[in-house]
Write a protein that holds these residues in place. Structure first.
Motif, PDB file in Angstrom:
ATOM      1  N   LEU A 137       0.767  -1.632  -0.360  1.00  0.00           N
ATOM      2  CA  LEU A 137      -0.224  -0.038  -0.043  1.00  0.00           C
ATOM      3  C   LEU A 137       0.882   0.952   0.151  1.00  0.00           C
ATOM      4  O   LEU A 137       2.105   1.425   0.996  1.00  0.00           O
ATOM      5  N   ALA A 138       1.027   1.910  -0.836  1.00  0.00           N
ATOM      6  CA  ALA A 138       1.643   3.100  -0.580  1.00  0.00           C
ATOM      7  C   ALA A 138       0.450   4.678  -0.070  1.00  0.00           C
ATOM      8  O   ALA A 138      -0.054   4.491  -0.562  1.00  0.00           O
ATOM      9  N   VAL A 139       0.907   4.829   0.745  1.00  0.00           N
ATOM     10  CA  VAL A 139       0.697   5.860   1.589  1.00  0.00           C
ATOM     11  C   VAL A 139       1.375   7.307   1.825  1.00  0.00           C
ATOM     12  O   VAL A 139       2.557   7.327   1.595  1.00  0.00           O
ATOM     13  N   ASP A 140       0.467   7.556   1.399  1.00  0.00           N
ATOM     14  CA  ASP A 140       0.310   9.743   1.003  1.00  0.00           C
ATOM     15  C   ASP A 140      -0.299  10.366   2.256  1.00  0.00           C
ATOM     16  O   ASP A 140      -0.016  11.553   1.706  1.00  0.00           O
ATOM     17  N   GLY A 141      -1.240   9.737   2.641  1.00  0.00           N
ATOM     18  CA  GLY A 141      -2.231  11.224   3.349  1.00  0.00           C
ATOM     19  C   GLY A 141      -3.399  12.273   3.210  1.00  0.00           C
ATOM     20  O   GLY A 141      -3.829  12.894   3.727  1.00  0.00           O
ATOM     21  N   SER A 142      -3.295  11.648   1.669  1.00  0.00           N
ATOM     22  CA  SER A 142      -4.218  12.570   1.429  1.00  0.00           C
ATOM     23  C   SER A 142      -6.050  11.326   0.962  1.00  0.00           C
ATOM     24  O   SER A 142      -5.175  10.432   1.647  1.00  0.00           O
ATOM     25  N   PRO A 143      -6.975  12.310   0.991  1.00  0.00           N
ATOM     26  CA  PRO A 143      -8.288  11.640   0.740  1.00  0.00           C
ATOM     27  C   PRO A 143      -8.428  10.036  -0.005  1.00  0.00           C
ATOM     28  O   PRO A 143      -8.790   9.439  -0.341  1.00  0.00           O
ATOM     29  N   ALA A 144      -8.189  10.327  -1.401  1.00  0.00           N
ATOM     30  CA  ALA A 144      -7.483   9.014  -1.331  1.00  0.00           C
ATOM     31  C   ALA A 144      -7.237   8.085  -1.393  1.00  0.00           C
ATOM     32  O   ALA A 144      -7.259   6.707  -1.770  1.00  0.00           O
ATOM     33  N   GLY A 145      -5.866   8.477  -0.957  1.00  0.00           N
ATOM     34  CA  GLY A 145      -5.387   7.624  -0.183  1.00  0.00           C
ATOM     35  C   GLY A 145      -5.502   6.525   1.591  1.00  0.00           C
ATOM     36  O   GLY A 145      -5.684   5.552   1.284  1.00  0.00           O
ATOM     37  N   ASN A 146      -6.436   7.590   1.639  1.00  0.00           N
ATOM     38  CA  ASN A 146      -7.203   6.126   2.629  1.00  0.00           C
ATOM     39  C   ASN A 146      -8.620   5.724   2.072  1.00  0.00           C
ATOM     40  O   ASN A 146      -8.584   4.980   3.195  1.00  0.00           O
ATOM     41  N   ALA A 147      -8.620   6.188   0.649  1.00  0.00           N
ATOM     42  CA  ALA A 147      -9.577   5.583   0.083  1.00  0.00           C
ATOM     43  C   ALA A 147      -9.146   3.847  -0.473  1.00  0.00           C
ATOM     44  O   ALA A 147      -9.510   2.861   0.173  1.00  0.00           O
ATOM     45  N   ALA A 148      -8.103   4.238  -0.767  1.00  0.00           N
ATOM     46  CA  ALA A 148      -6.682   3.103  -0.630  1.00  0.00           C
ATOM     47  C   ALA A 148      -6.042   2.311   0.423  1.00  0.00           C
ATOM     48  O   ALA A 148      -6.542   0.697  -0.082  1.00  0.00           O
ATOM     49  N   ALA A 149      -6.379   2.736   1.261  1.00  0.00           N
ATOM     50  CA  ALA A 149      -6.020   1.781   2.608  1.00  0.00           C
ATOM     51  C   ALA A 149      -7.074   0.895   2.642  1.00  0.00           C
ATOM     52  O   ALA A 149      -7.106  -0.387   2.859  1.00  0.00           O
ATOM     53  N   GLY A 150      -8.289   1.587   2.628  1.00  0.00           N
ATOM     54  CA  GLY A 150      -9.398   0.528   2.872  1.00  0.00           C
ATOM     55  C   GLY A 150      -9.518  -0.507   2.289  1.00  0.00           C
ATOM     56  O   GLY A 150      -9.932  -1.392   2.697  1.00  0.00           O
ATOM     57  N   PHE A 151      -9.804  -0.332   0.553  1.00  0.00           N
ATOM     58  CA  PHE A 151      -9.146  -0.878  -0.729  1.00  0.00           C
ATOM     59  C   PHE A 151      -8.291  -2.574  -0.029  1.00  0.00           C
ATOM     60  O   PHE A 151      -7.891  -3.611  -0.386  1.00  0.00           O
ATOM     61  N   ALA A 152      -7.374  -1.589   0.269  1.00  0.00           N
ATOM     62  CA  ALA A 152      -5.858  -2.351   0.353  1.00  0.00           C
ATOM     63  C   ALA A 152      -6.313  -3.462   1.536  1.00  0.00           C
ATOM     64  O   ALA A 152      -5.648  -4.880   1.217  1.00  0.00           O
ATOM     65  N   PHE A 153      -6.144  -2.930   2.837  1.00  0.00           N
ATOM     66  CA  PHE A 153      -6.826  -3.950   4.165  1.00  0.00           C
ATOM     67  C   PHE A 153      -7.776  -5.108   3.419  1.00  0.00           C
ATOM     68  O   PHE A 153      -8.503  -6.414   3.652  1.00  0.00           O
ATOM     69  N   ALA A 154      -8.718  -4.835   2.732  1.00  0.00           N
ATOM     70  CA  ALA A 154      -9.761  -5.548   2.728  1.00  0.00           C
ATOM     71  C   ALA A 154      -9.335  -6.935   1.182  1.00  0.00           C
ATOM     72  O   ALA A 154      -9.454  -8.020   1.095  1.00  0.00           O
ATOM     73  N   GLU A 155      -8.200  -6.098   0.299  1.00  0.00           N
ATOM     74  CA  GLU A 155      -7.635  -7.325  -0.476  1.00  0.00           C
ATOM     75  C   GLU A 155      -6.760  -8.178   0.475  1.00  0.00           C
ATOM     76  O   GLU A 155      -6.838  -9.302  -0.053  1.00  0.00           O
ATOM     77  N   ALA A 156      -6.119  -7.540   1.058  1.00  0.00           N
ATOM     78  CA  ALA A 156      -5.385  -8.707   2.246  1.00  0.00           C
ATOM     79  C   ALA A 156      -5.532  -9.441   2.391  1.00  0.00           C
ATOM     80  O   ALA A 156      -5.760 -10.641   2.658  1.00  0.00           O
ATOM     81  N   ALA A 157      -7.692  -8.875   3.284  1.00  0.00           N
ATOM     82  CA  ALA A 157      -7.962 -10.258   3.804  1.00  0.00           C
ATOM     83  C   ALA A 157      -8.193 -11.411   2.892  1.00  0.00           C
ATOM     84  O   ALA A 157      -8.114 -12.627   3.347  1.00  0.00           O
ATOM     85  N   LEU A 158      -8.521 -10.906   2.333  1.00  0.00           N
ATOM     86  CA  LEU A 158      -9.462 -12.269   1.061  1.00  0.00           C
ATOM     87  C   LEU A 158      -8.350 -12.973   0.465  1.00  0.00           C
ATOM     88  O   LEU A 158      -8.871 -13.615   0.073  1.00  0.00           O
TER      89      LEU A 158
END
Length: 278
Positions: A137-158
């Motif tokens: 997960l590429a983290v940059d602190g932006s709103p789009a990055g926050n949405a990416a974090a949610g997707f990344a956690f879900a994808e890692a769990a899957l």
């Protein structure tokens, strides 16, 4: 949003590889798969394309037996068709290269526009994923990055894989004024304080999602380096990299942040771009 994964197909090896990935993603989500082909002229819709679609469908069935599969053949430009289909999808998947239509996506602006303006996350199949590697997960602190974090956690769990949340920083991206050639920036700024601030940014980016996904093993990785170079290097050991559609503080006229574009063009593994809500 419907539980459907869409994949753009034109018969090229790249698009068929995308079918494999899309079938895997649909199976993981318990979703259906829709195979999409766009044509701009009636002459493009020849009997061969029906064979291509049949081949893609059979490939998906072989990859994920029992998967619900549908086909869409629609007139229009690639971007228009895929963008429309993405309104009813949970994930869109395309290959890195192709013949025409969906082909040459990364040779022009189509994939950038789709990543920036599509209605669901976009997975671009490229590079050589590390089968046993983590999700990056590429983290940059932006709103789009926050949405990416949610997707990344879900994808890692899957996928049942660990997650590496990586934030790269350097002094040149800081808003601190430069006081002249006699005052190098690494002397003007307090590096320890900067490092602490970026560490907090990294921790805060994953905090909202970490408690809800206790099954996901998370590594926080903070590096002081050239951002694009460090992230591209990290993709060599990952099975997927996830990034936001717009970086923090980028040019407002850009469809995507420069880091997101660099990953789309040069990452060593598949890339998923996730739009924020800003």
């Amino acid at each position: 949003m419907n539980d459907t994964v869409i994949v753009g197909v034109d018969g090229s090896p790249s698009s068929l590889a995308a079918v494999d990935v899309a079938a895997d993603e649909a199976r993981l989500r318990g979703a259906g798969l829709r195979i999409v082909h766009a044509f701009s002229r009636p002459t493009d819709l020849d009997p061969m394309i029906h064979g291509v679609l049949a081949q893609a469908e059979q490939r998906a069935h072989d990859r994920a037996p029992g998967l619900e599969i549908a086909r869409t053949v629609a007139p229009g430009e690639t971007l228009t068709v895929l963008s429309s289909e993405s309104r009813h999808a949970t994930l869109a998947v395309v290959g890195e290269r192709g013949r025409s239509g969906f082909g040459n996506l990364l040779l022009g602006s189509t994939v950038v526009q789709l990543a920036a303006h599509g209605h669901c996350p976009l997975l671009v199949v490229r590079g050589r994923p590390a089968p046993r590697g983590p999700l990056l997960l590429a983290v940059d602190g932006s709103p789009a990055g926050n949405a990416a974090a949610g997707f990344a956690f879900a994808e890692a769990a899957l996928r049942g894989v660990p997650l590496v949340a990586m934030h790269v920083w350097n002094t040149w991206s800081e808003p601190t004024p430069y006081e002249g050639p006699a005052d190098p920036l690494n002397v003007v700024v307090d590096l320890d304080r900067l490092r602490e601030r970026h560490q907090r940014l990294l921790e805060e980016a994953v905090a909202p999602w970490r408690d809800g996904r206790p099954e996901v093993s998370v590594e926080l990785r903070l590096e002081r380096a050239r951002v694009r170079h460090a992230l591209l290097d990290a993709t060599r050991d990952a099975q997927l990299v996830v990034t936001g559609a717009r970086g923090h503080g980028g040019f407002t006229g850009m469809l995507l942040g420069s880091v997101s574009q660099a990953l789309l063009y040069h990452a060593g593994c598949p890339v998923t771009v996730v739009r924020g809500t800003e």
